[in-house]
Design a protein around this motif. Structure first.
Motif, mmCIF file in Angstrom:
data_model
loop_
_atom_site.group_PDB
_atom_site.id
_atom_site.type_symbol
_atom_site.label_atom_id
_atom_site.label_comp_id
_atom_site.label_asym_id
_atom_site.label_seq_id
_atom_site.Cartn_x
_atom_site.Cartn_y
_atom_site.Cartn_z
ATOM 1 N N ILE A 51 6.631 -11.384 -3.559
ATOM 2 C CA ILE A 51 8.008 -10.876 -3.679
ATOM 3 C C ILE A 51 8.318 -10.409 -5.109
ATOM 4 O O ILE A 51 8.881 -9.324 -5.285
ATOM 5 N N PRO A 52 7.941 -11.154 -6.166
ATOM 6 C CA PRO A 52 8.225 -10.674 -7.526
ATOM 7 C C PRO A 52 7.521 -9.353 -7.884
ATOM 8 O O PRO A 52 7.925 -8.663 -8.817
ATOM 9 N N ASP A 53 6.481 -8.986 -7.123
ATOM 10 C CA ASP A 53 5.790 -7.719 -7.373
ATOM 11 C C ASP A 53 6.629 -6.513 -6.953
ATOM 12 O O ASP A 53 6.390 -5.398 -7.441
ATOM 13 N N ILE A 54 7.577 -6.713 -6.055
ATOM 14 C CA ILE A 54 8.356 -5.576 -5.542
ATOM 15 C C ILE A 54 9.115 -4.879 -6.673
ATOM 16 O O ILE A 54 8.934 -3.668 -6.871
ATOM 17 N N PRO A 55 9.962 -5.576 -7.463
ATOM 18 C CA PRO A 55 10.631 -4.864 -8.553
ATOM 19 C C PRO A 55 9.648 -4.302 -9.582
ATOM 20 O O PRO A 55 9.846 -3.201 -10.100
ATOM 21 N N LYS A 103 0.847 -1.204 0.000
ATOM 22 C CA LYS A 103 0.000 0.000 0.000
ATOM 23 C C LYS A 103 0.878 1.249 0.000
ATOM 24 O O LYS A 103 0.582 2.235 -0.685
ATOM 25 N N TYR A 104 1.971 1.217 0.759
ATOM 26 C CA TYR A 104 2.894 2.346 0.807
ATOM 27 C C TYR A 104 3.501 2.594 -0.580
ATOM 28 O O TYR A 104 3.546 3.731 -1.055
ATOM 29 N N LEU A 105 3.952 1.519 -1.228
ATOM 30 C CA LEU A 105 4.565 1.660 -2.552
ATOM 31 C C LEU A 105 3.577 2.228 -3.573
ATOM 32 O O LEU A 105 3.970 3.033 -4.428
ATOM 33 N N GLU A 106 2.331 1.815 -3.489
ATOM 34 C CA GLU A 106 1.328 2.314 -4.438
ATOM 35 C C GLU A 106 1.103 3.817 -4.284
ATOM 36 O O GLU A 106 0.763 4.497 -5.250
ATOM 37 N N ILE A 135 6.606 -3.101 -9.148
ATOM 38 C CA ILE A 135 6.022 -1.846 -8.652
ATOM 39 C C ILE A 135 7.072 -0.734 -8.609
ATOM 40 O O ILE A 135 6.813 0.393 -9.042
ATOM 41 N N VAL A 136 8.254 -1.046 -8.095
ATOM 42 C CA VAL A 136 9.310 -0.027 -7.971
ATOM 43 C C VAL A 136 9.634 0.587 -9.332
ATOM 44 O O VAL A 136 9.763 1.811 -9.464
ATOM 45 N N ASP A 196 20.314 6.412 -11.528
ATOM 46 C CA ASP A 196 21.373 5.424 -11.271
ATOM 47 C C ASP A 196 21.099 4.635 -9.995
ATOM 48 O O ASP A 196 21.996 4.089 -9.372
ATOM 49 N N GLY A 197 19.819 4.564 -9.619
ATOM 50 C CA GLY A 197 19.423 3.912 -8.377
ATOM 51 C C GLY A 197 19.516 2.398 -8.432
ATOM 52 O O GLY A 197 19.633 1.790 -9.500
ATOM 53 N N LEU A 198 19.470 1.803 -7.255
ATOM 54 C CA LEU A 198 19.640 0.364 -7.103
ATOM 55 C C LEU A 198 18.539 -0.180 -6.199
ATOM 56 O O LEU A 198 18.252 0.389 -5.147
ATOM 57 N N LEU A 199 17.923 -1.289 -6.636
ATOM 58 C CA LEU A 199 16.962 -2.027 -5.811
ATOM 59 C C LEU A 199 17.604 -3.348 -5.439
ATOM 60 O O LEU A 199 18.148 -4.042 -6.296
ATOM 61 N N ILE A 200 17.527 -3.695 -4.156
ATOM 62 C CA ILE A 200 18.036 -4.978 -3.670
ATOM 63 C C ILE A 200 16.894 -5.680 -2.942
ATOM 64 O O ILE A 200 16.276 -5.101 -2.041
ATOM 65 N N VAL A 201 16.620 -6.916 -3.353
ATOM 66 C CA VAL A 201 15.573 -7.705 -2.707
ATOM 67 C C VAL A 201 16.226 -8.931 -2.085
ATOM 68 O O VAL A 201 16.910 -9.697 -2.771
#
Length: 180
Positions: free
Chosen positions: A126-130, A103-106, A132-133, A142-147
């Motif tokens: 879990i696969p929804d995180i990247p 909900k926060y990400l949305e 949505i981001v 140049d940002g980085l997402l780490i799951v």
């Protein structure tokens, strides 16, 4: 658990036993921050810590000089522990929010230099995180997402996937913005 770098290096975190968490191990955290040391300058970065739990990762980034660390967790006990620990050690760069991460990400519109997500391993989203981001463009150019996830899980199908690093039963999957 302990802080492994920055101004609070060596600080032991004595978390309450009743928190609903599975903290990142010191070994995995040390490996992660060794990787990050070679990729980013911690000073003045803006970090989003999803499923922050004990705040172990948030505290590490804050200790290393991140300008702002936004920590999201649905457990009020976890949020209160992190708030108290940050206040006790003068870490004014940590902001906490009790919220459901999805909900926060949305609703989120800010952009971050680094987003770290350590969801419960049994979470089927879990696969929804990247997804949505990147759809919401929550990373700077140049940002980085780490799951963090179970090693047996594979997140490499996402187009922004870069690599997966395994540490026993835990893995970190790295995602970067595609620059054309």
């Amino acid at each position: 658990m302990r802080i492994i770098g920055g101004k609070l290096k060596g600080l032991r975190l004595n978390t309450p036993k009743n928190l609903p968490v599975r903290p990142t191990t010191d070994l995995a955290k040390e490996a992660l921050f060794n990787i990050l040391n070679n990729q980013i300058d911690f000073d003045d970065i803006k970090v989003l810590d999803l499923f922050s739990g004990t705040g172990n990762i948030s505290l590490e980034f804050a200790s290393r000089g991140a300008a702002e660390v936004v920590s999201i967790d649905r457990s009020i006990q976890c949020i209160n522990y992190l708030k108290d620990t940050a206040r006790q050690h003068g870490l004014t760069n940590i902001k906490t929010f009790k919220a459901d991460v999805f909900k926060y990400l949305e609703m989120e519109t800010e952009q971050y230099d680094l987003i770290f997500a350590d969801p419960p391993y049994d979470l089927n989203r879990i696969p929804d995180i990247p997804k949505i981001v990147f759809e919401k463009q929550l990373l700077n150019a140049d940002g980085l997402l780490i799951v963090e996830h179970q090693s047996m899980q594979n997140l490499s199908q996402h187009p922004a996937f870069v690599e997966q690093r395994k540490y026993g039963h835990s893995s970190f999957s790295f995602f970067k913005m595609l620059v054309s």
